[in-house]
Design an enzyme around this catalytic site. Structure first.
Site, PDB file in Angstrom:
ATOM      1  CG  LEU A   1      49.797  36.755  43.594  1.00 37.25           C
ATOM      2  CD1 LEU A   1      48.913  37.827  42.929  1.00 37.25           C
ATOM      3  CD2 LEU A   1      49.545  35.328  42.969  1.00 37.25           C
TER       4      LEU A   1
ATOM      5  CB  VAL B   1      49.304  44.538  37.331  1.00 39.23           C
ATOM      6  CG1 VAL B   1      49.166  45.308  38.728  1.00 39.23           C
ATOM      7  CG2 VAL B   1      49.592  45.740  36.411  1.00 39.23           C
ATOM      8  CB  CYS B   2      48.199  39.412  38.527  1.00 36.97           C
ATOM      9  SG  CYS B   2      46.731  40.240  38.228  1.00 36.97           S
ATOM     10  CB  THR B   3      53.599  38.727  37.483  1.00 35.04           C
ATOM     11  OG1 THR B   3      52.675  37.867  36.651  1.00 35.04           O
ATOM     12  CG2 THR B   3      54.894  38.015  37.598  1.00 35.04           C
TER      13      THR B   3
END
Length: 211
Positions: free
Chosen positions: A49, A44-46
């Site tokens: 960002l 999810v973070c990928t």
């Protein structure tokens, strides 16, 4: 203690993927967003960002600097950027703050112990040019942020900081806004020359002043 709207945004110095920064000095006279992600090399973070990088022009248009942070170290951040650029078809050019000692995450109350004692939740802080916190949004790790909403909140904050208005439910840029109750009716015509309509004495609409 949790940070609240109107509080001073804590200053700090930290290593980032763009070198060491003093946060307040780096912000300068800009608006700012600092947001946390639970960990590097996570799915999810990928995507988040990557989306931030894709929206570079939108944030620049709004005079806003964005910084991300997790409790991973600098080498981890640098290694991860390659994956973000590859999978999200973008170029990460904003700083990712290394916070292995959790100093910044603690300052900004980004670690919620009932979720994790080490990983941050998905906190978003909106900071005005006076270094005051103007809005806070927090999501769990399982829910990716909606950056269309983040831009909408930023637009509302910047609009209402400059004009005596508020934005109504589901407002989108370009739509009518609400005249602040602090504006006396006898002053409305001079203050809002685009016109206005009165639904109730406390509910008055006018076209968006800066459009």
């Amino acid at each position: 203690m949790s940070l609240r709207i109107g509080d001073d945004a804590p200053n700090f110095s930290a290593q980032t993927t763009l070198g060491e920064i003093d946060f307040h000095q780096w912000l300068g006279d800009s608006w700012g967003i600092i947001y946390s992600h639970p960990a590097d090399f996570t799915p999810v973070c990928t995507t988040e960002l990557g989306r931030t990088a894709q929206l570079k022009d939108e944030f620049e248009k709004r005079g806003t600097k964005v910084a991300a942070i997790s409790t991973d170290d600098l080498d981890s951040h640098i290694g991860w950027i390659g994956d973000i650029n590859e999978t999200q078809n973008t170029q990460v050019e904003f700083p990712i703050i290394a916070d292995a000692d959790k100093k910044v995450a603690t300052l900004y109350n980004m670690i919620h112990p009932n979720f994790s004692t080490t990983a941050t939740v998905r906190s978003v802080y909106f900071i005005d040019p006076d270094k005051k916190i103007q809005a806070v949004i927090t999501y769990p790790a399982s829910t990716g942020r909606n950056f269309t909403e983040i831009l909408r909140v930023l637009d509302s904050l910047q609009l209402t900081a400059a004009h005596s208005v508020a934005t109504p439910v589901d407002w989108e840029p370009g739509q009518d806004v609400i005249i602040s109750p602090s504006v006396k009716q006898e002053d409305v015509e001079a203050k809002f020359p685009k016109g206005h309509r009165v639904i109730k004495p406390y509910l008055r609409y006018t076209p968006q002043p800066n459009k």
